[in-house]
Design an enzyme around this catalytic site. Structure first.
Site, short mmCIF file in Angstrom:
data_model
loop_
_atom_site.label_atom_id
_atom_site.label_comp_id
_atom_site.label_asym_id
_atom_site.label_seq_id
_atom_site.Cartn_x
_atom_site.Cartn_y
_atom_site.Cartn_z
N LEU A 71 0.80 -1.22 0.00
CA LEU A 71 0.00 0.00 0.00
C LEU A 71 0.84 1.27 0.00
CD1 LEU A 71 -2.76 -1.00 2.58
CD2 LEU A 71 -2.96 -0.90 0.08
N GLY A 72 2.05 1.17 0.55
CA GLY A 72 2.88 2.37 0.57
C GLY A 72 4.16 2.14 1.35
N GLY A 96 7.32 4.31 3.72
CA GLY A 96 7.68 5.53 4.42
C GLY A 96 9.01 5.37 5.11
N GLY A 97 9.38 6.38 5.88
CA GLY A 97 10.67 6.35 6.55
C GLY A 97 10.80 5.25 7.57
N LYS A 116 1.91 -2.97 8.94
CA LYS A 116 3.10 -2.15 8.78
C LYS A 116 4.31 -2.96 9.20
CE LYS A 116 4.72 2.52 9.04
NZ LYS A 116 4.29 3.91 9.19
N ASP A 171 4.73 12.08 16.19
CA ASP A 171 4.94 12.20 14.75
C ASP A 171 3.63 12.56 14.05
OD1 ASP A 171 6.48 12.26 12.44
OD2 ASP A 171 6.26 10.11 12.04
#
Length: 513
Positions: A31-32, A34-35, A54, A150
């Site tokens: 799905l994606g 990130g850092g 995740k 965050d």
């Protein structure tokens, strides 16, 4: 079939087999990224529902995978106990091999970052509604002793029906460990990092509010308030600069800029911010008038030109401003930012929004007008910004006291001002009641402080200065206007004076080259 074709077929079949986590979660697609890791769509094969997983990466430079997994398990499980409609639900946390997986509610919605990138700035009332829901999630977390650390547009998911979800609770906290990060590494997104965190302090609930303020600024403006060309420049801007809004006013501007006050102890609370955002969300018809050139006259006097952060203050009013009812524009001067319209927080919610610790740079607030400390007060807003008489009880300021800052020594320089509370935009609305000295002083001191610590004041001069607010007395506040076309006189003024009681030379503010 040749040996080569057989090998290719076997490889294809092997790669086509879905990866399964903990013997239960079948990864379906990515799905994606990130850092902090990769997010997968997956199927929970036990109960048959789709979830988001995740997969966290060990931070660069980290050597202890065991410590990393231990902290993730502890922090994310703590965050998983939160129960709020705006919190993405955590179902499971799994440590498998050197990887850590967080199994979460699948929210099929774009992030706020994606929305702004594709659609541009959002209407103010939409931004207010988003902020209100995120604050609900943050209040639940803060009540449980959890700081998100965050908050940013990439962690705020916005569904088509307006529902909002805040994700990644506990992850930044889990990763921020000296045993895991290389020396000097920043955990979190620099452009949304609160000043106290940049300065090396521990993250506070107020730090999350700062990050939310920056995120909502981005949502309503379409640009990041502090992002610069380098990380160092971004962090410098966070510590030393004050942005200004061009697409928001009233309660929304007050909420955003109240959350962006640099001192965490002075920031508005989540409760106060929600009160402001709740009001702003109820104003779907709000649309600032836009003259040729695209600037919003609802925010800027002087023909719709935005205020500069450099130079002497723009003339903001004579003592009797010729402003007609129903057409009063929000007042901003030179370095003024919509931030300092904190008025709604205190005056509309019935409580002060400013509870600062003692600021040694702030001189005693004075009142002007009938029954006030200073008696009569005349402001010539056309040319001069310095006065050649000390500010204090028993003093008055006449037209003869305003002098050229560069040509004459002076006792004080005007650098900021505001019309804190007045008429509503509706024709014939009732006058706002006098809020009382405590709340009026709190507003004035907040406004003067924000501007004093911004780049409005030259940093090399600031240590030798104090700032002082001057507010109307009760009698001055309640004085009827001279005619039916004018608003009453309710301005507050901010001056800088010498910290040692001496006189000043030249401008203490930045000037246009």
């Amino acid at each position: 079939m040749t040996d080569e074709q057989l090998r290719q077929t076997q490889t294809t079949q092997a790669t086509a087999v879905p990866r399964v986590i903990a013997g239960r979660y079948r990864l379906l697609s990515e799905l994606g990224r990130g850092g902090m890791g990769v997010v997968h769509r997956a199927e929970d094969t036990v109960i048959g529902r789709h979830v988001a997983i995740k997969e966290l990466r060990l931070p660069d430079g980290a050597e202890d995978a065991g410590v990393f997994q231990e902290r993730v398990l502890r922090e994310v499980r703590t965050g998983g106990k939160l129960n709020d409609p705006a919190v993405v639900t955590v179902y499971d946390v799994i440590a498998e091999g050197d990887s850590t997986f967080i199994v979460m509610e699948l929210v099929e919605a774009p992030t706020l970052s994606d929305v702004i990138r594709t659609q541009g700035p959002l209407p103010p009332h939409h931004v207010a509604a988003i902020g209100d829901q995120v604050l609900s999630a943050l209040q639940a977390a803060h009540s449980a002793g959890i700081v998100h650390r965050d908050v940013k547009p990439g962690n705020i998911m916005v569904a088509a029906n307006g529902r909002v979800k805040l994700t990644d609770f506990g992850i930044a906290q889990a990763v921020d460990d000296p045993r895991l990060t290389t020396s000097g590494m920043l955990v979190g997104s620099p452009a949304f990092m609160a000043p106290e965190r940049v300065a090396g302090r521990e993250a506070l609930p107020a730090s999350d509010l700062w990050s939310l303020g920056a995120s909502l600024f981005f949502a309503v403006e379409g640009s990041l308030p502090f992002e610069r060309s380098t990380t160092a420049a971004t962090l410098h801007a966070i510590m030393h600069e004050v942005p200004f809004l061009t697409h928001a006013q009233g309660p929304l501007a007050s909420a955003i800029m109240g959350m962006l006050i640099s001192t965490p102890e002075a920031r508005i609370t989540a409760e106060q911010a929600r009160g402001l955002l709740g009001m702003a969300a109820q104003q779907p018809g709000y649309a600032p008038s836009t003259p040729p050139g695209g600037q919003h006259t609802a925010l800027y006097p002087n023909g719709g030109q935005p205020p500069t952060m450099m130079g002497p203050p723009t003339a903001f009013a004579h003592q009797q401003p010729p402003v007609r009812k129903g057409k009063r524009k929000a007042l901003l001067i030179g370095g003024a930012v919509a931030a300092v319209a904190l008025l709604a927080g205190g005056f509309f919610l019935g409580k002060p929004v400013w509870s600062p610790s003692v600021d040694e740079a702030m001189a005693t607030t004075l009142t002007y007008g009938e029954g006030g400390d200073m008696g009569s007060y005349y402001f010539d807003g056309s040319s001069y910004w310095c006065v050649n008489t000390p500010l204090g009880a028993g003093r008055s300021i006449s037209s003869q006291n305003w002098v050229d800052c560069e040509e004459e020594q002076h006792d004080a320089q005007l650098y900021e001002g505001s019309y804190p509370v007045g008429l509503s935009d509706e024709e014939g609305a009732e006058l706002a009641d006098y809020p009382g000295p405590e709340r009026l002083n709190a507003f004035a001191e907040a406004k003067c402080s924000v501007a004093f610590y911004s780049n409005r004041i030259r940093p090399e001069y600031r240590p030798a200065l104090k700032y002082q607010a001057v507010v109307p007395s009760k009698a001055e506040w309640e004085k009827a206007p001279e005619d039916s076309t004018s608003d009453p006189v309710r301005y507050i003024y901010c001056f800088v004076v010498s910290a040692n009681g001496g006189r000043l030379d030249g401008y203490q503010t930045n000037q246009v080259n």
